[in-house]
Scaffold this motif. Structure first.
Motif: not given
Length: 204
Positions: A37-38, A133-141, A194-198, A201-203
């Motif tokens: 959502i946001s 979490i967004q910064n963590q997921l910015a790493d491809p690994l 649902v998890g993939l969409v989440e 969203a964080f990415s």
């Protein structure tokens, strides 16, 4: 280990997998879904959870302790399991095998995830929010690691739920068990989606 003790511990292991571990997983997915959502909605939900009275006690008794018991005995089950896929390549043999494989992956994923966020928050004051979490997921690994961890966790949950209904005698009979297994696999697909969409969203 005596037969009686083994039976009790196995039942406890199965019970804890559903109550409260599976409930905590679903709560985690619901909270993370607010990121779709946001970022503000997600941050508000995290802030609310962090201000629950006696949070540390709740996390230790209701989350950490059940996870430790379930995880340690789960590793013991993996260790003593006799896989016979080469001789009997049946669907339920595959489910038995995948349940053990995902047990190890899920445990590793949960330990790392908790260390990176919850423990780091307690020890180093890491702020848990959308940007973290967004910064963590910015790493491809890490992005790939989270996707693997997601699929392992949701499969272990859904297939474990089916095992629970059978081992506790809730679902009896071949047809009923097959139907319930299909429902559980549908739940696996739904929670994975649902998890993939989440994660997506964080990415962003």
């Amino acid at each position: 280990m005596s037969t009686t003790n083994h039976f009790f511990i196995r039942k406890l292991h199965s019970f804890l997998g559903l109550f409260p571990i599976s409930i905590f997983l679903l709560e985690h997915l619901i909270t993370n879904s607010l990121a779709i959502i946001s970022p503000d909605k997600f941050n508000a939900a995290v802030l609310f959870l962090q201000n629950i009275p006696y949070l540390n006690l709740i996390e230790i008794l209701i989350i950490a302790l059940p996870l430790i018991i379930h995880g340690i005995y789960g590793l013991y089950i993996v260790y003593i399991a006799k896989n016979n896929l080469l001789r009997y390549s049946y669907l339920r043999n595959w489910m038995f095998y995948l349940q053990r494989v995902t047990a190890v992956i899920t445990l590793l994923f949960v330990v790392i995830h908790v260390w990176q966020l919850r423990v780091a928050h307690s020890l180093y004051g890491l702020e848990i929010n959308f940007n973290t979490i967004q910064n963590q997921l910015a790493d491809p690994l890490w992005f790939i690691f989270y996707i693997i961890g997601l699929f392992a966790t949701t499969f272990h949950f859904a297939n474990g739920l089916w095992n629970f209904t059978v081992s506790w005698g809730i679902v009896v009979g071949e047809q009923a068990q097959t139907f319930t297994w299909k429902l559980c696999m549908l739940l696996f697909l739904l929670t994975s989606f649902v998890g993939l969409v989440e994660i997506w969203a964080f990415s962003q």
